[in-house]
Design a protein around this motif. Sequence first.
Motif, PDB file in Angstrom:
ATOM      1  N   GLN A  36      14.206  69.121 -59.804  1.00 57.95           N
ATOM      2  CA  GLN A  36      12.839  68.612 -59.767  1.00 57.95           C
ATOM      3  C   GLN A  36      11.939  69.376 -60.745  1.00 57.95           C
ATOM      4  O   GLN A  36      11.121  68.796 -61.425  1.00 57.95           O
TER       5      GLN A  36
ATOM      6  N   PRO B 253       8.471  59.039 -49.061  1.00 59.85           N
ATOM      7  CA  PRO B 253       7.272  59.851 -49.211  1.00 59.85           C
ATOM      8  C   PRO B 253       7.632  61.329 -49.339  1.00 59.85           C
ATOM      9  O   PRO B 253       8.736  61.736 -48.985  1.00 59.85           O
ATOM     10  N   SER B 254       6.685  62.100 -49.828  1.00 60.04           N
ATOM     11  CA  SER B 254       6.859  63.534 -49.985  1.00 60.04           C
ATOM     12  C   SER B 254       7.262  64.183 -48.662  1.00 60.04           C
ATOM     13  O   SER B 254       6.711  63.846 -47.622  1.00 60.04           O
ATOM     14  N   GLY B 255       8.214  65.077 -48.731  1.00 60.94           N
ATOM     15  CA  GLY B 255       8.576  65.835 -47.543  1.00 60.94           C
ATOM     16  C   GLY B 255       9.572  65.157 -46.620  1.00 60.94           C
ATOM     17  O   GLY B 255       9.861  65.664 -45.535  1.00 60.94           O
ATOM     18  N   THR B 256      10.121  64.008 -47.037  1.00 62.98           N
ATOM     19  CA  THR B 256      11.072  63.307 -46.166  1.00 62.98           C
ATOM     20  C   THR B 256      12.505  63.801 -46.355  1.00 62.98           C
ATOM     21  O   THR B 256      13.422  63.263 -45.751  1.00 62.98           O
TER      22      THR B 256
ATOM     23  N   HIS C 266       9.469  58.795 -57.129  1.00 60.44           N
ATOM     24  CA  HIS C 266       8.330  58.111 -56.513  1.00 60.44           C
ATOM     25  C   HIS C 266       7.869  56.993 -57.436  1.00 60.44           C
ATOM     26  O   HIS C 266       6.918  56.296 -57.132  1.00 60.44           O
TER      27      HIS C 266
ATOM     28  N   LYS D  86      14.307  64.342 -49.487  1.00 61.09           N
ATOM     29  CA  LYS D  86      15.114  63.804 -50.578  1.00 61.09           C
ATOM     30  C   LYS D  86      15.828  64.925 -51.334  1.00 61.09           C
ATOM     31  O   LYS D  86      17.005  64.812 -51.652  1.00 61.09           O
ATOM     32  N   THR D  87      15.085  65.996 -51.622  1.00 57.45           N
ATOM     33  CA  THR D  87      15.709  67.120 -52.324  1.00 57.45           C
ATOM     34  C   THR D  87      16.778  67.765 -51.445  1.00 57.45           C
ATOM     35  O   THR D  87      17.865  68.118 -51.928  1.00 57.45           O
ATOM     36  N   VAL D  88      16.478  67.877 -50.153  1.00 59.86           N
ATOM     37  CA  VAL D  88      17.469  68.427 -49.219  1.00 59.86           C
ATOM     38  C   VAL D  88      18.727  67.550 -49.223  1.00 59.86           C
ATOM     39  O   VAL D  88      19.860  68.054 -49.171  1.00 59.86           O
TER      40      VAL D  88
ATOM     41  N   GLU E 126      13.497  63.554 -59.150  1.00 61.57           N
ATOM     42  CA  GLU E 126      12.199  63.206 -59.754  1.00 61.57           C
ATOM     43  C   GLU E 126      12.154  63.494 -61.253  1.00 61.57           C
ATOM     44  O   GLU E 126      11.346  64.307 -61.715  1.00 61.57           O
TER      45      GLU E 126
HETATM   46  N1  ATP Z   1      15.429  76.000 -47.466  1.00 60.16           N
HETATM   47  C1  ATP Z   1      14.584  75.461 -46.580  1.00 60.16           C
HETATM   48  N2  ATP Z   1      14.255  76.092 -45.425  1.00 60.16           N
HETATM   49  C2  ATP Z   1      13.442  75.536 -44.518  1.00 60.16           C
HETATM   50  N3  ATP Z   1      12.874  74.333 -44.656  1.00 60.16           N
HETATM   51  C3  ATP Z   1      13.138  73.644 -45.774  1.00 60.16           C
HETATM   52  C4  ATP Z   1      14.004  74.160 -46.795  1.00 60.16           C
HETATM   53  N4  ATP Z   1      14.093  73.253 -47.796  1.00 60.16           N
HETATM   54  C5  ATP Z   1      13.317  72.214 -47.415  1.00 60.16           C
HETATM   55  N5  ATP Z   1      12.747  72.437 -46.210  1.00 60.16           N
HETATM   56  C6  ATP Z   1      11.888  71.493 -45.477  1.00 60.16           C
HETATM   57  O1  ATP Z   1      12.557  70.237 -45.385  1.00 60.16           O
HETATM   58  C7  ATP Z   1      11.638  69.156 -45.538  1.00 60.16           C
HETATM   59  C8  ATP Z   1      12.097  68.233 -46.651  1.00 60.16           C
HETATM   60  O2  ATP Z   1      11.934  68.878 -47.901  1.00 60.16           O
HETATM   61  P1  ATP Z   1      12.338  68.231 -49.287  1.00 60.16           P
HETATM   62  O3  ATP Z   1      12.038  69.221 -50.334  1.00 60.16           O
HETATM   63  O4  ATP Z   1      13.734  67.734 -49.217  1.00 60.16           O
HETATM   64  O5  ATP Z   1      11.341  66.980 -49.388  1.00 60.16           O
HETATM   65  P2  ATP Z   1      11.232  65.900 -50.546  1.00 60.16           P
HETATM   66  O6  ATP Z   1      11.467  64.560 -49.913  1.00 60.16           O
HETATM   67  O7  ATP Z   1      12.105  66.284 -51.680  1.00 60.16           O
HETATM   68  O8  ATP Z   1       9.686  65.998 -50.952  1.00 60.16           O
HETATM   69  P3  ATP Z   1       8.978  65.825 -52.411  1.00 60.16           P
HETATM   70  O9  ATP Z   1       8.931  64.339 -52.660  1.00 60.16           O
HETATM   71  O10 ATP Z   1       7.621  66.407 -52.210  1.00 60.16           O
HETATM   72  O11 ATP Z   1       9.807  66.570 -53.410  1.00 60.16           O
HETATM   73  C9  ATP Z   1      10.275  69.811 -45.775  1.00 60.16           C
HETATM   74  O12 ATP Z   1       9.586  69.816 -44.564  1.00 60.16           O
HETATM   75  C10 ATP Z   1      10.610  71.205 -46.220  1.00 60.16           C
HETATM   76  O13 ATP Z   1       9.598  72.107 -45.853  1.00 60.16           O
END
Ligand code: ATP
Length: 335
Positions: free
Chosen positions: A88, A38-41, A199, A43-45, A166
């Motif tokens: 992304q 899900p969003s915010g889990t 997704h 993945k990008t990190v 994505e």
């Molecule tokens: N540079 C940063 N500093 C602080 N918090 C961050 C940073 N980058 C990401 N986060 C936090 O880490 C969490 C995961 O973010 P991420 O972008 O990896 O989610 P995601 O799974 O890729 O979501 P989506 O599917 O919406 O792209 C989020 O709560 C985001 O706010």
Amino acid sequence: MGIEVVVEGLTKSFGRQSVWRDVTLTLPAGEVSVMLGPSGTGKTVFLKSLIGLLKPEKGRVLINGVDMVNSPEREIYETRKLFGLMFQDGALFGSMSLFDNIAFPLREHTRKKESEIRRIVMERIEVVGLLGAEGKLPGEISGGMRKRAGLARALVLDPQIILCDEPDSGLDPVRTAYLSQLLIDLNAQIDATMLIVTHNLDIAATVPDNMGMLFRRELVTFGPREVLLTSEEPVVAQFLDGRREGPIGMSEEKDAATLAAEAGAGAAPAPPRRIVPQLEPSPGLPPRAAVARRRRRVMAMVDQLPPAARSAIRETYAADAAAPTLTAPSAGSGT
Ligand SMILES: Nc1ncnc2c1ncn2[C@@H]1O[C@H](COP(=O)(O)OP(=O)(O)OP(=O)(O)O)[C@@H](O)[C@H]1O
Ligand SMILES: [Mg+2]
């Protein structure tokens, strides 16, 4: 050939906010893997941690013996050149033509002559189906074209590991189907190790050899595609069926009371999921080199997998084994 990426006990937080803990998995060399969640889990990190742009507090990411978390910055920088990353948001420079955007990594990281750069860029532009648009600015083309330009740029340095964040977002279903085929064709042509964050359930069902999912600050599962596709794990099932009922809520995970209320309300059970076959490379392309390696790898672990995954894998490979005899002329069929 692609390079194996070994992730061991990776843990990342921002200040007091934990993103995920103790993520351990291996991206097998040359295979295609998908990460759901899900969003915010995070993945990008996770992708950014693989290439050393973000630093997890614990754990290792090993590529050719270099640890992308703890090795000296110089080694990390060198190893990063093995990667092609499709961001992304496309991350194109708005004031540069597509040609210049795609040429950028070559001009930045190599000493190639302009004629050589032109040859490589035009070749990649053709691969992603953007011939004729190379002179346009990112603002003058559609979102789907920008995505493909981002992919072409990720490909110019002949990456051995490709990360796509994505790649389908903002694409219509037809474009997404073309993109799925493009990813498989790329893999057949360059045998790179690929990780795709998405997704999109169609991509998840038809493209990868392996699949994983991030949820509740953990890696729920990672393994051969059949494991996740047959999983009864509530969060996996909810995601694959695209249902509201289940542990995933609109903005965050649901609490126990909401889940109990849902269970009490007796939502209709989801229909059983079917595993659709994985995409094959387009006609005229070489077979994917990873297929035989994957088969050996998966057959060696099949006895340790859950029963549903085990029989799905046996079915897949039994169908493969039967295929040649189906197409071979059979004696005495006299039609
Ligand atoms: N540079 C940063 N500093 C602080 N918090 C961050 C940073 N980058 C990401 N986060 C936090 O880490 C969490 C995961 O973010 P991420 O972008 O990896 O989610 P995601 O799974 O890729 O979501 P989506 O599917 O919406 O792209 C989020 O709560 C985001 O706010
Ligand atoms: Mg993201």
